[in-house]
Design an enzyme around this catalytic site. Structure first.
Site, PDB file in Angstrom:
ATOM      1  N   ARG A 246     -27.086 -89.624 -11.792  1.00 40.11           N
ATOM      2  CA  ARG A 246     -27.780 -89.303 -13.059  1.00 40.11           C
ATOM      3  C   ARG A 246     -29.018 -88.426 -12.830  1.00 40.11           C
ATOM      4  NH1 ARG A 246     -23.664 -90.374 -13.799  1.00 40.11           N
ATOM      5  NH2 ARG A 246     -22.725 -92.179 -14.794  1.00 40.11           N
TER       6      ARG A 246
ATOM      7  N   SER B 176     -27.232 -95.686 -21.886  1.00 38.83           N
ATOM      8  CA  SER B 176     -27.763 -96.584 -20.844  1.00 38.83           C
ATOM      9  C   SER B 176     -29.252 -96.321 -20.668  1.00 38.83           C
ATOM     10  CB  SER B 176     -27.057 -96.347 -19.517  1.00 38.83           C
ATOM     11  OG  SER B 176     -25.708 -96.714 -19.634  1.00 38.83           O
TER      12      SER B 176
ATOM     13  N   GLU C 235     -33.320 -94.385 -17.112  1.00 42.14           N
ATOM     14  CA  GLU C 235     -32.377 -93.254 -17.130  1.00 42.14           C
ATOM     15  C   GLU C 235     -32.717 -92.365 -18.332  1.00 42.14           C
ATOM     16  OE1 GLU C 235     -28.196 -94.152 -16.518  1.00 42.14           O
ATOM     17  OE2 GLU C 235     -27.611 -92.592 -17.938  1.00 42.14           O
TER      18      GLU C 235
HETATM   19  C1  LIG Z   1     -23.667 -94.030 -27.200  1.00 44.46           C
HETATM   20  C2  LIG Z   1     -24.051 -93.296 -25.934  1.00 44.46           C
HETATM   21  C3  LIG Z   1     -23.222 -93.377 -24.829  1.00 44.46           C
HETATM   22  C4  LIG Z   1     -23.551 -92.700 -23.643  1.00 44.46           C
HETATM   23  N1  LIG Z   1     -22.719 -92.791 -22.566  1.00 44.46           N
HETATM   24  C5  LIG Z   1     -23.010 -92.105 -21.432  1.00 44.46           C
HETATM   25  C6  LIG Z   1     -22.132 -92.162 -20.292  1.00 44.46           C
HETATM   26  O1  LIG Z   1     -21.104 -92.814 -20.303  1.00 44.46           O
HETATM   27  N2  LIG Z   1     -22.466 -91.458 -19.186  1.00 44.46           N
HETATM   28  C7  LIG Z   1     -23.608 -90.712 -19.124  1.00 44.46           C
HETATM   29  O2  LIG Z   1     -23.848 -90.082 -18.090  1.00 44.46           O
HETATM   30  N3  LIG Z   1     -24.453 -90.648 -20.178  1.00 44.46           N
HETATM   31  C8  LIG Z   1     -24.178 -91.316 -21.320  1.00 44.46           C
HETATM   32  N4  LIG Z   1     -25.042 -91.257 -22.383  1.00 44.46           N
HETATM   33  C9  LIG Z   1     -26.303 -90.502 -22.253  1.00 44.46           C
HETATM   34  C10 LIG Z   1     -26.235 -89.039 -22.668  1.00 44.46           C
HETATM   35  O3  LIG Z   1     -25.179 -88.807 -23.583  1.00 44.46           O
HETATM   36  C11 LIG Z   1     -26.091 -88.109 -21.471  1.00 44.46           C
HETATM   37  O4  LIG Z   1     -27.155 -88.251 -20.569  1.00 44.46           O
HETATM   38  C12 LIG Z   1     -26.015 -86.642 -21.896  1.00 44.46           C
HETATM   39  O5  LIG Z   1     -25.665 -85.869 -20.777  1.00 44.46           O
HETATM   40  C13 LIG Z   1     -27.328 -86.107 -22.482  1.00 44.46           C
HETATM   41  O6  LIG Z   1     -27.056 -84.857 -23.069  1.00 44.46           O
HETATM   42  P1  LIG Z   1     -27.899 -84.318 -24.309  1.00 44.46           P
HETATM   43  O7  LIG Z   1     -27.389 -82.966 -24.653  1.00 44.46           O
HETATM   44  O8  LIG Z   1     -27.908 -85.303 -25.399  1.00 44.46           O
HETATM   45  O9  LIG Z   1     -29.342 -84.185 -23.634  1.00 44.46           O
HETATM   46  P2  LIG Z   1     -30.736 -84.689 -24.189  1.00 44.46           P
HETATM   47  O10 LIG Z   1     -30.698 -86.168 -24.395  1.00 44.46           O
HETATM   48  O11 LIG Z   1     -31.159 -83.856 -25.344  1.00 44.46           O
HETATM   49  O12 LIG Z   1     -31.670 -84.363 -22.931  1.00 44.46           O
HETATM   50  C14 LIG Z   1     -31.483 -85.065 -21.713  1.00 44.46           C
HETATM   51  C15 LIG Z   1     -32.147 -84.261 -20.594  1.00 44.46           C
HETATM   52  O13 LIG Z   1     -31.436 -83.061 -20.404  1.00 44.46           O
HETATM   53  C16 LIG Z   1     -32.335 -81.946 -20.465  1.00 44.46           C
HETATM   54  N5  LIG Z   1     -31.595 -80.808 -21.020  1.00 44.46           N
HETATM   55  C17 LIG Z   1     -30.880 -80.752 -22.172  1.00 44.46           C
HETATM   56  N6  LIG Z   1     -30.360 -79.526 -22.329  1.00 44.46           N
HETATM   57  C18 LIG Z   1     -30.752 -78.783 -21.262  1.00 44.46           C
HETATM   58  C19 LIG Z   1     -30.542 -77.430 -20.848  1.00 44.46           C
HETATM   59  N7  LIG Z   1     -29.836 -76.560 -21.575  1.00 44.46           N
HETATM   60  N8  LIG Z   1     -31.114 -77.023 -19.693  1.00 44.46           N
HETATM   61  C20 LIG Z   1     -31.860 -77.862 -18.940  1.00 44.46           C
HETATM   62  N9  LIG Z   1     -32.086 -79.155 -19.271  1.00 44.46           N
HETATM   63  C21 LIG Z   1     -31.538 -79.603 -20.419  1.00 44.46           C
HETATM   64  C22 LIG Z   1     -33.475 -82.418 -21.353  1.00 44.46           C
HETATM   65  O14 LIG Z   1     -34.659 -81.679 -21.108  1.00 44.46           O
HETATM   66  C23 LIG Z   1     -33.595 -83.871 -20.920  1.00 44.46           C
HETATM   67  O15 LIG Z   1     -34.345 -83.967 -19.724  1.00 44.46           O
HETATM   68  C24 LIG Z   1     -24.737 -91.923 -23.583  1.00 44.46           C
HETATM   69  C25 LIG Z   1     -25.569 -91.836 -24.712  1.00 44.46           C
HETATM   70  C26 LIG Z   1     -25.233 -92.510 -25.881  1.00 44.46           C
HETATM   71  C27 LIG Z   1     -26.133 -92.389 -27.075  1.00 44.46           C
END
Ligand SMILES: Cc1cc2nc3c(=O)[nH]c(=O)nc-3n(C[C@H](O)[C@H](O)[C@H](O)COP(=O)(O)OP(=O)(O)OC[C@H]3O[C@@H](n4cnc5c(N)ncnc54)[C@H](O)[C@@H]3O)c2cc1C
Length: 308
Positions: free
Chosen positions: A178, A227, A297
């Protein structure tokens, strides 16, 4: 202050084509539905426009990038400086070429999984259950059901804080659990993945299994951030939280999910401070109960309400 930041940006980069919005609420752009506004929200027209803004912006102005907000707590005082959210066609397309896929970083993970399945490419079905974007998945090395971003990624493009175009090989992304150790200031713009030739129907069946497993085990219809804590070496965060008696624990409008206790939920009008405070309380109780130090996380960004 805000109007003058937009004026400063327009003066420094008159050719900017993207949208600048002052005081944009971020609560609507995150899964938790909490948090204060972005001082300025910028949606670049394309990669060149993003580089133009970053090159022209006063280096003292903080820059934050958000994806689909599924792994974020934005604090109640909001985010100072410029917050960047990618969207639109230049960042939102997937192109298949043989066994590779190039995706813009605004593409939702679920759409990437679907595009791979439609092209008969295996190995990306795990993305079906992750509600973030490609950009967030790169930064978080998102993974599930035995697959992780690091397993399928070939290379990434991005723009650094000074406005330089950068590219990163798989090795240069420095993935671990992660986490990705590419420089924090880099905003990823597109990624190249490799799938394994496979059978479309079998991949789609695997995606259906992923969906069913999530619906059974996670509060996916709640306002949550997924998580909350990383699993510690040799342990499961949810088991430690459960054993410390935190299942269902509340603070203000925030609650530790009854269904999956490594998920925090905004049950009833929580503030970001309620949710973050509840997370810290869980960490304290787990440390007292089992000696484990849980690590967040979920990314917590911005400033608290009393800092403004
Ligand atoms: C119901 C639910 C279930 C989930 N299940 C999982 C799972 O099974 N496995 C898992 O790994 N995660 C899971 N997650 C967490 C999440 O979906 C992941 O971490 C996902 O990758 C975050 O993506 P996001 O676009 O929402 O990023 P954000 O939440 O908007 O940002 C997360 C991080 O990424 C950075 N970021 C975003 N876009 C960019 C970019 N273009 N360039 C550089 N940095 C960037 C942000 O600055 C921040 O530090 C879950 C979340 C929820 C709500």
């Amino acid at each position: 202050m805000t109007a003058s930041l937009i004026d400063d940006i327009r003066a420094a980069a008159p050719a900017l084509r993207g949208r600048l919005i002052a005081n944009q609420s971020l609560a609507d752009l995150t899964w938790f539905r909490v948090g204060g506004p972005a001082e300025v929200l910028f949606s670049p027209a394309d990669e060149e426009d993003l580089a133009l803004l970053l090159g022209a912006l006063d280096p003292a102005v903080p820059v934050t990038v958000i994806g689909l907000g599924s792994n974020l707590i934005v604090r109640d005082g909001g985010i100072p400086g410029v917050t960047i959210r990618l969207g639109g066609k230049p960042f939102g397309s997937v192109a298949v070429d043989g066994d590779t896929l190039r995706a813009g970083t605004a593409v939702p993970d679920m759409r990437l999984a679907k595009a791979a399945a439609e092209a008969g490419l295996d190995g990306l079905a795990f993305y079906r259950g992750i509600p973030g974007s490609v950009g967030g998945a790169l930064r978080m090395n998102a993974g599930a059901h035995g697959g992780e971003t690091t397993d399928v990624l070939l290379e990434v493009r991005g723009v650094d804080r000074a406005g330089n175009l950068r590219s990163f090989s798989h090795a240069e992304m420095g993935f671990s659990y992660r986490h990705c150790s590419a420089p924090d200031d880099v905003i990823f713009t597109s990624a190249l993945y490799r799938g394994r030739p496979g059978d479309r129907e079998a991949i789609e069946a695997e995606m259906d299994r992923v969906t069913a497993a999530r619906e059974a085990a996670q509060p996916i219809r709640e306002r949550t951030g997924g998580s909350t804590f990383k699993n510690p070496d040799g342990g499961k965060a949810w088991q430690l939280i459960d054993a410390a008696g935190c299942r269902g624990l509340t603070r203000g409008g925030a609650q530790v999910s009854e269904m999956h206790c490594n998920f925090l939920i905004n049950r009833d009008g929580a503030t970001a401070a309620d949710i973050e405070g509840l997370g810290e309380e869980v960490r304290r109780r787990v440390r007292e109960h089992s000696g484990y130090a849980l690590h967040w996380e979920i990314k917590r960004i911005g400033v608290s309400a009393d800092a403004i």
